[in-house]
Design an enzyme around this catalytic site. Sequence first.
Site, PDB file in Angstrom:
ATOM      1  N   SER A  39     -10.155  -0.959   6.578  1.00 49.34           N
ATOM      2  CA  SER A  39      -9.454  -0.538   5.333  1.00 49.34           C
ATOM      3  C   SER A  39      -8.701  -1.827   4.818  1.00 49.34           C
ATOM      4  CB  SER A  39      -8.450   0.721   5.507  1.00 49.34           C
ATOM      5  OG  SER A  39      -9.176   1.777   5.434  1.00 49.34           O
ATOM      6  N   SER A  95      -9.914   1.480   2.378  1.00 49.58           N
ATOM      7  CA  SER A  95      -8.926   2.419   1.741  1.00 49.58           C
ATOM      8  C   SER A  95      -7.916   1.549   0.821  1.00 49.58           C
ATOM      9  CB  SER A  95      -8.185   3.409   2.358  1.00 49.58           C
ATOM     10  OG  SER A  95      -7.495   2.801   3.382  1.00 49.58           O
ATOM     11  N   LYS A 122       0.779  -1.187  -0.029  1.00 47.91           N
ATOM     12  CA  LYS A 122      -0.085   0.024  -0.011  1.00 47.91           C
ATOM     13  C   LYS A 122       0.974   1.280   0.019  1.00 47.91           C
ATOM     14  CE  LYS A 122      -4.037   1.745   2.403  1.00 47.91           C
ATOM     15  NZ  LYS A 122      -5.045   1.622   3.744  1.00 47.91           N
TER      16      LYS A 122
END
Lengths: 102, 480
Positions: B165, B141, B66
């Site tokens: 997330s 996310s 990420k």
Amino acid sequence: MAEPGRLTRDDVAHVASLARLHLSDEELDLFTGQLAEVLDHASDVASLDLAGVAPTAHAMAVVNVLRPDEFHPGVDREEVLAQAPSVEDHRFRVPRILGEAP
Amino acid sequence: MVRAGEWSAVDILEQHLAAIEAGDEAIHAFNLVTADEARAQARAVDRKVADGGDPGLLAGVPVALKDNLCTRGVPTTCSSRILEGWKPPYDATVVTRLAEAGALLVGKTNMDEFAMGSSTETSASGPTRNPYDTSRVPGGSSGGSAAAVAAGFAPLALGSDTGGSIRQPAALCGVVGMKPTYGTVSRYGLVAFASSLDQIGPLATSVADAALLFDVIGGHDPLDSTSLNRPTPRVLSVIDDGVEGLTVGVLAEFLDGAAPDVADRVHQAAEVLAAAGARVEEVSVPEVTLGLSAYYLIAPGEASSNLARYDGVRYGLRVDAEDTVAMNTATRSAGFGDEVKRRIMLGTYVLSAGYVDAYYNQALRVRTRIIDGFAAAYRHCDVLLGPTAPTTAFALGAKTGDPLAMYLSDVCTIPSNLAGHPAISIPFGAGDDGLPVGVQLLGPALSEGTVLKVAAAVEAAAPPLAAPAPAPAPAEGVAT
């Protein structure tokens, strides 16, 4: 606990200035409505009687975290400064600070 | 297989890079593909195998990161304009541990800006699309990480989970995603959103792979003062132990808001566990219904403080102005997107004099109540079962104009963050629309071994889910 009144456009303008954000008139209108809606939803929390309940800031609290007082190299200064928008004499350079309104 | 010399790391890497090249234009899982760096890592792994050395637990395994995990000298943007072009001067601890284990770091994945969102649509680099249907969101996310695993771009990925997330995008993309106990994985080098809630965790195609990745990244780190200095459960070795004798509580409050097709899958997963020998009962934890409100007071409060560091002085974007305050304001106004601005303002408001008691401090007391509510349930249950998200993947643009509606997609994942507990999403068949459904297992602090063991039993009997098309054509009529 007394519930605060509904969020106003002036409130949003005030917190935006505290947070160093500039908002257009349109953004102020949009954000005021959206944020007021979120805070309305949070009224279930604000209206609870929780006297006597201890607050939790950290679910897995650890205390007094110390490390041995030994020398360790930090990050490289030149590598850090290379990422800065403006540098002078190995320091971060900023526009003037004095003489401004807060 | 790489360790046994059956496959070369270079060959495995090239296959995945080719898949990314062919498919990521349609998905946009990656902000940056680090092919050259990964090739150097692959060659090093192959050399080590040839020399008879141990190349590590993840030798030759491509892993996507990420884009809020710091990678030294490699851009780390948090999908925000304010960090455009920033190259961190150090690696996150999880990045160091992956490299030491022989993993191949293939790229930085797209995310909601600063991890604030549930659909990856707040990204400054544009949305990621769901590999199962490119007109739908991947969740967020960590939507880029979940989509990368679902699309076969990388078998493993790391995400971060502040309010769901990792788990919500895992559910929407049909992959496994786990948020570990707070403090078990070092946050050093994870760009902070809400420090008391943020936790890094694995996304994978199977429970065993997620367990392996957790074993590699977990454990105490002196560079993170909130890292737990106690043995982290080593979990891969226990996941096949079975569920006999365990009690699973089906969490009533999570089912209340779930769509009927999602709720059906949860009940079906409960039946699977009962058939495997677990005791299954319905459980109520009324306090969790307060989680969403408490979270949207606590997380923005912490975020407003953490994001004060983006001031145009030390790194990232600077928009010049006549004095420093004007420069700070111009930089932040141009560099942050709307959702980040909303959360900063909300957080500033709930922490400001006159409101901090009514909102922020009140939310911290609710957090205590939620922890107590879970503790009562865990006195007679080993794990809790519920949906991960109330619905399957929604359409791009469906919720971007209504922040509160977007926040509601986190309603089943937030309580675990507030309590600091582990939770995992496992793909369990499809909904009425044919899109993946995730079921969620929750456990008390440091119960990863138990949670993963039950997850493996759910996975073993999960209804089939067709794999997404290998290289979907770009969707028509959706803005890029």
